[in-house]
Design an enzyme around this catalytic site. Sequence first.
Site, mmCIF file in Angstrom:
data_model
loop_
_atom_site.group_PDB
_atom_site.id
_atom_site.type_symbol
_atom_site.label_atom_id
_atom_site.label_comp_id
_atom_site.label_asym_id
_atom_site.label_seq_id
_atom_site.Cartn_x
_atom_site.Cartn_y
_atom_site.Cartn_z
ATOM 1 N N GLY A 102 1.731 1.064 -3.849
ATOM 2 C CA GLY A 102 3.133 0.090 -5.131
ATOM 3 C C GLY A 102 3.862 0.466 -5.204
ATOM 4 O O GLY A 102 5.539 -0.102 -5.251
ATOM 5 N N LYS A 107 4.033 -6.104 3.481
ATOM 6 C CA LYS A 107 2.988 -6.506 3.999
ATOM 7 C C LYS A 107 1.375 -6.312 2.666
ATOM 8 O O LYS A 107 1.816 -5.668 1.826
ATOM 9 C CB LYS A 107 2.775 -5.719 4.903
ATOM 10 C CG LYS A 107 3.920 -4.884 5.759
ATOM 11 C CD LYS A 107 3.877 -4.421 6.526
ATOM 12 C CE LYS A 107 5.103 -3.132 7.395
ATOM 13 N NZ LYS A 107 5.512 -2.195 6.721
ATOM 14 N N VAL A 158 0.861 -1.054 0.201
ATOM 15 C CA VAL A 158 0.748 0.131 -0.174
ATOM 16 C C VAL A 158 0.352 1.443 -0.138
ATOM 17 O O VAL A 158 0.289 1.952 -0.437
ATOM 18 C CB VAL A 158 -0.778 0.164 1.496
ATOM 19 C CG1 VAL A 158 -0.186 0.239 2.375
ATOM 20 C CG2 VAL A 158 -2.040 0.998 1.524
ATOM 21 N N TYR A 159 1.952 1.220 0.038
ATOM 22 C CA TYR A 159 2.886 2.803 0.414
ATOM 23 C C TYR A 159 2.885 3.338 -1.352
ATOM 24 O O TYR A 159 3.425 2.620 -1.896
ATOM 25 C CB TYR A 159 4.458 2.080 1.389
ATOM 26 C CG TYR A 159 4.729 1.650 2.528
ATOM 27 C CD1 TYR A 159 3.277 1.897 2.964
ATOM 28 C CD2 TYR A 159 5.980 0.866 3.420
ATOM 29 C CE1 TYR A 159 3.024 1.859 4.684
ATOM 30 C CE2 TYR A 159 5.531 0.729 4.108
ATOM 31 C CZ TYR A 159 4.558 0.242 5.199
ATOM 32 O OH TYR A 159 4.449 0.709 6.536
ATOM 33 N N SER A 160 2.352 4.148 -1.191
ATOM 34 C CA SER A 160 2.031 5.332 -2.360
ATOM 35 C C SER A 160 2.132 3.706 -3.617
ATOM 36 O O SER A 160 2.586 4.294 -4.904
ATOM 37 C CB SER A 160 4.336 5.888 -2.289
ATOM 38 O OG SER A 160 4.231 6.435 -1.602
#
Length: 326
Positions: free
Chosen positions: A64, A88, A60-62
């Site tokens: 992908g 994650k 989910v960070y940025s």
Amino acid sequence: MDYVKLGRTGLDVSRLCLGCMSYGAPERGNHPWSMGEEESRPFIRKALDLGFNFFDTANVYSDGSSEEIVGRALKDFARREEVVIATKVFNRMHAGPNGAGLSRKAIMTEIDASLRRLGTDYVDLYQIHRFDYQTPIEETLEALHDVVKAGKARYIGASSMHAWQFAKALYVSRLNGWTRFSTMQNYLNLLYREEEREMLPLCREEGIGVIPWSPLARGRLTRDWDEASARSETDEFGKTLYAATAEADRRVVEAVTRLAKARGLPRAQVALAWVLQKSGVTAPIVGATKPHHLDDAAAALAVKLSPEEVADLESAYVPHAVMGFK
């Protein structure tokens, strides 16, 4: 750099893990303060030069792009067998049904998507980002077991949840002969110590590797209480973590400042040394957006706090509402 075993596994990891949430396209996802690829690569390279072999990101960070940036940098700067890559799954990755959560469908879809973005055949540690109240834990654990058996992950881990939920997951895995969680990535720092009540004792008893996130409280422990940063101004989740205990938290920050001045150390080294000395902690996850952040993190490994210093740092703490799960 020091290296330790990750929980009861045979995996060697650096005593510090580089958290890669700060590395991602700022125009993607919900982290407008993140750093783009060209800005990010020197930090990943410097971490490797300092002896870091443990890197943590998430799908989910940025949106992908963190996985993409981290994957390309590690491929360019290190051999795959030298590094430990953790990512994650849980948060929403697309609109509509099955776009989030820990169902078998979501896990099987997202592990393949993460591997594509990271440019690798496997991740060393695949973690559930949060507990999924909408999916039976048996479904989640069996799917994770199958991910491991398929060779797409070497180990599995969990992140912030109640201790009873983690205990149940460990029990269900044992009951069914499925791959067991090896790690817990929880929220722990001088401003939030509620994990000391139940989760840390559980992890010590079960031989779980503890890799705390936000060991510096999103930078609040490293600067004057009223000083803001670009991230603190736009970090909506971070704003929810400390609002109810501001006065007590301010006194903790002041205690860190006093000790740092007395020892002639940066505040970041004092605050991180406290986490490193906490019984059961394997490798705090540190973020870095300025070169000295990595230098301070590595230097903190050599900082030893006396029992009296620890007591002074902890003396102003008051119980906090349980948080960090959302």
